[in-house]
Design a protein around this motif. Structure first.
Motif, PDB file in Angstrom:
ATOM      1  N   ARG A  37      17.497 -39.711  25.343  1.00 37.21           N
ATOM      2  CA  ARG A  37      17.494 -38.599  24.149  1.00 37.21           C
ATOM      3  C   ARG A  37      16.556 -37.708  24.696  1.00 37.21           C
ATOM      4  O   ARG A  37      15.578 -37.749  25.168  1.00 37.21           O
ATOM      5  CB  ARG A  37      17.119 -39.342  22.744  1.00 37.21           C
ATOM      6  N   TYR A  38      16.837 -36.348  24.162  1.00 40.48           N
ATOM      7  CA  TYR A  38      15.787 -35.298  24.526  1.00 40.48           C
ATOM      8  C   TYR A  38      15.724 -34.537  23.336  1.00 40.48           C
ATOM      9  O   TYR A  38      16.695 -33.968  22.605  1.00 40.48           O
ATOM     10  CB  TYR A  38      16.541 -34.402  25.628  1.00 40.48           C
ATOM     11  N   ASN A  39      14.272 -34.223  22.899  1.00 37.16           N
ATOM     12  CA  ASN A  39      13.920 -33.457  21.897  1.00 37.16           C
ATOM     13  C   ASN A  39      13.403 -32.118  22.404  1.00 37.16           C
ATOM     14  O   ASN A  39      12.414 -32.099  23.221  1.00 37.16           O
ATOM     15  CB  ASN A  39      12.823 -34.014  21.065  1.00 37.16           C
ATOM     16  N   SER A  40      14.347 -31.126  22.346  1.00 40.30           N
ATOM     17  CA  SER A  40      13.845 -29.738  23.082  1.00 40.30           C
ATOM     18  C   SER A  40      12.805 -29.099  22.504  1.00 40.30           C
ATOM     19  O   SER A  40      11.942 -28.401  23.149  1.00 40.30           O
ATOM     20  CB  SER A  40      15.160 -28.699  23.219  1.00 40.30           C
ATOM     21  N   GLY A  41      12.303 -29.074  21.120  1.00 36.33           N
ATOM     22  CA  GLY A  41      11.333 -28.687  20.476  1.00 36.33           C
ATOM     23  C   GLY A  41       9.766 -29.254  20.790  1.00 36.33           C
ATOM     24  O   GLY A  41       8.986 -28.366  21.035  1.00 36.33           O
ATOM     25  N   LYS A  42      10.012 -30.651  21.079  1.00 39.86           N
ATOM     26  CA  LYS A  42       8.683 -31.186  21.754  1.00 39.86           C
ATOM     27  C   LYS A  42       8.898 -31.338  23.307  1.00 39.86           C
ATOM     28  O   LYS A  42       7.716 -31.782  23.713  1.00 39.86           O
ATOM     29  CB  LYS A  42       8.674 -32.553  21.227  1.00 39.86           C
ATOM     30  N   ARG A  43       9.672 -30.966  23.672  1.00 40.56           N
ATOM     31  CA  ARG A  43      10.016 -31.105  25.176  1.00 40.56           C
ATOM     32  C   ARG A  43       9.842 -32.467  25.960  1.00 40.56           C
ATOM     33  O   ARG A  43       8.999 -32.676  26.822  1.00 40.56           O
ATOM     34  CB  ARG A  43       9.200 -30.015  26.104  1.00 40.56           C
ATOM     35  N   VAL A  44      10.292 -33.363  25.086  1.00 40.42           N
ATOM     36  CA  VAL A  44       9.961 -35.005  25.667  1.00 40.42           C
ATOM     37  C   VAL A  44      11.631 -35.732  25.695  1.00 40.42           C
ATOM     38  O   VAL A  44      12.376 -35.313  24.767  1.00 40.42           O
ATOM     39  CB  VAL A  44       9.408 -35.661  24.456  1.00 40.42           C
TER      40      VAL A  44
END
Length: 153
Positions: free
Chosen positions: A27-34
């Motif tokens: 899973r990718y959280n683009s806001g946290k870049r993680v």
């Protein structure tokens, strides 16, 4: 010279992250870049990356985007009687398709059932598919562009 052997990937879809040369569903959280990875495996696939999460009995990793080789979304498609379809699931014998074209009448005439507005599904023998392929979108492209060329004026 030896014969080249082609290794095919299994049916993949969704977000994946490549870290240290290995690719994992993620899973990718683009806001946290993680990138977040969780695996149900008998042994730790990479002790430098994964830790055991007892509650869910999974190996988990939280990896900053800058430490990922790639983070990308995979969408598998194939043609069924000449029409483009998203391959939602694939086994050796059958494929779960979502019609990806605009001719809804064709979809209904050819056994696709409407599940919600604009979504037509059908299970077909996998042998009736051709042009099976993955389309991949680089989720880190915008980061690379800014690092390479700077912010847009």
């Amino acid at each position: 010279m030896g014969e080249a052997v082609m290794a095919y990937q299994p049916h993949r879809h969704g977000v994946h992250a490549t870290i240290n040369g290995r690719t994992y569903p993620a899973r990718y959280n683009s806001g946290k870049r993680v990138a977040f990875i969780s695996l149900a495996a008998p042994e730790n696939p990479d002790p430098g990356l994964f830790t055991w999460q007892e509650t869910h009995e999974l190996w988990v990793a939280q990896v900053p985007a800058g430490e990922c080789d790639r983070v990308f979304r995979i969408s598998p498609y194939a043609r069924f009687f000449g029409h483009r379809c998203y391959v939602d699931g694939l086994t050796g014998e059958s494929a779960e398709l979502i019609y990806a074209g605009t001719d809804q009448d064709w979809a209904q005439r050819n056994g696709f059932e409407q599940h919600d507005r604009g979504t037509f599904r059908r299970t077909v023998p996998s042998t009736e598919l051709y042009d099976y392929h993955e389309e991949q979108w680089d989720l880190l492209f915008d980061d690379w562009r800014v690092q390479t060329f700077g912010e847009a004026p």
